[in-house]
Scaffold this motif. Structure first.
Motif, short mmCIF file in Angstrom:
data_model
loop_
_atom_site.label_atom_id
_atom_site.label_comp_id
_atom_site.label_asym_id
_atom_site.label_seq_id
_atom_site.Cartn_x
_atom_site.Cartn_y
_atom_site.Cartn_z
N LYS A 37 0.91 -1.13 -0.06
CA LYS A 37 -0.09 -0.08 0.08
C LYS A 37 0.82 1.28 0.08
O LYS A 37 1.67 1.45 0.92
N TRP A 95 5.58 9.37 -2.39
CA TRP A 95 4.74 8.43 -1.97
C TRP A 95 5.35 7.87 -0.66
O TRP A 95 6.61 7.81 -0.43
N THR A 125 -2.52 -1.16 -3.32
CA THR A 125 -1.76 -0.81 -4.49
C THR A 125 -1.36 -2.00 -5.29
O THR A 125 -1.70 -1.96 -6.36
#
Ligand SMILES: Nc1ncnc2c1ncn2[C@@H]1O[C@H](COP(=O)(O)OP(=O)(O)OP(=O)(O)O)[C@@H](O)[C@H]1O
Ligand SMILES: [Mg+2]
Length: 265
Positions: free
Chosen positions: A14, A28, A69
């Protein structure tokens, strides 16, 4: 032979987008990286690690409350990441959660009776409102609360009692798998033991499978069959409770074990 896993996770990752500075490239935060594990039916896997290591993010993905993800989640051998409407409803019945904060997780405007029968009505458990209420009273008995609680509101209960109500609510729809995210860390030490005993008894009675998220390694020794240690989004060590406690391989795990005062016996 170990029973077939009720839940399997493969390569779960994720990433959260970080707030971006003007003209800077997208950045990120990788909260969970390539996490894999199996949980045999009827057992408890403890997920431990420092604050921010990604434990709750894993739990939320299992429950379908956050989408990964990448990676895969299998429940009873079937992928569950893109469920159909009916599958989603079934999963909401099969998989339940108890969060840390029994103050925030119960609806203050609903009586305990309403809280316990709401999920039953959604999942068409019980023939009538009356039957659901009877089931709710029985659930209260199972968590050692009086059925009088049905007509009362959450603010009339202590933290430990509220957590029992939250556990009864989780049980109300007949789940097989429960994510317990720090379910006792907001409670007084004396009350923690009672709630852990209750969770253990319910597991034995109902054959429940638990993912138990915690900082507290005492709890792990008491309740877990296996332990997975997370650091910076990854599982860095995994094994039976005995193996991890007696011979932690990773320095990180040794630090975690040393950081927590252990109660004897
Ligand atoms: N919605 C989000 N958006 C951005 N970052 C997030 C989000 N949720 C979690 N994170 C980040 O992901 C990392 C893992 O968070 P997570 O809540 O899973 O940790 P945790 O192990 O449960 O910690 P704790 O023990 O404090 O509950 C943290 O760095 C956190 O700040
Ligand atoms: Mg957390």
């Amino acid at each position: 032979m170990t029973p077939a896993p009720i839940l399997s996770v493969r390569g779960l990752t994720k990433r959260f987008p970080l707030r971006r500075r003007l003209l800077a490239p997208r950045a990120w935060k990788e909260a969970v990286r390539d996490v894999s594990f199996d949980i045999p039916r009827g057992s408890t896997l403890a997920l431990v690690g420092e604050s921010g290591s990604g434990k709750s993010t894993v739990g939320l993905m299992l429950l379908g409350l956050l989408s990964p993800t990448s990676g895969e989640i299998l429940y009873q051998g079937k992928p569950i990441l893109r469920p159909t409407g009916r599958e989603r409803l079934n999963l909401r019945r099969e998989m339940q959660v108890v969060f840390q904060d029994p103050y925030a997780s119960l609806n203050a405007r609903m009586t305990v009776g309403e809280t316990l029968t709401e999920g039953m009505a959604v999942h068409r458990i019980g023939q009538s409102a009356r039957e659901r209420e009877e089931r709710a009273a029985e659930l209260l008995r199972q968590v050692s609360l009086s059925p009088d609680a049905l007509r009362r509101y959450p603010h009339e209960f202590s933290g430990g009692q509220r957590q029992r109500i939250a556990i009864a609510r989780a049980l109300s729809v007949g789940p097989h798998f429960i994510v317990l995210d720090e379910p006792t860390s907001a409670l007084d030490v004396s009350v923690q033991g009672q709630v852990l005993n209750l969770l253990q008894a319910l597991q034995a009675e109902r054959g429940l499978t638990y993912l138990f998220i915690t900082h507290n390694l005492d709890v792990v020794g008491y309740l877990a069959d296996e332990v997975a240690v997370m650091e910076s989004g990854r599982i860095v060590e995994r094994g039976s409770v005995e193996a991890i406690f007696d011979q932690p391989r990773e320095d990180h795990t040794k630090r975690l074990l040393n950081a927590i005062p252990r109660v004897e016996g």
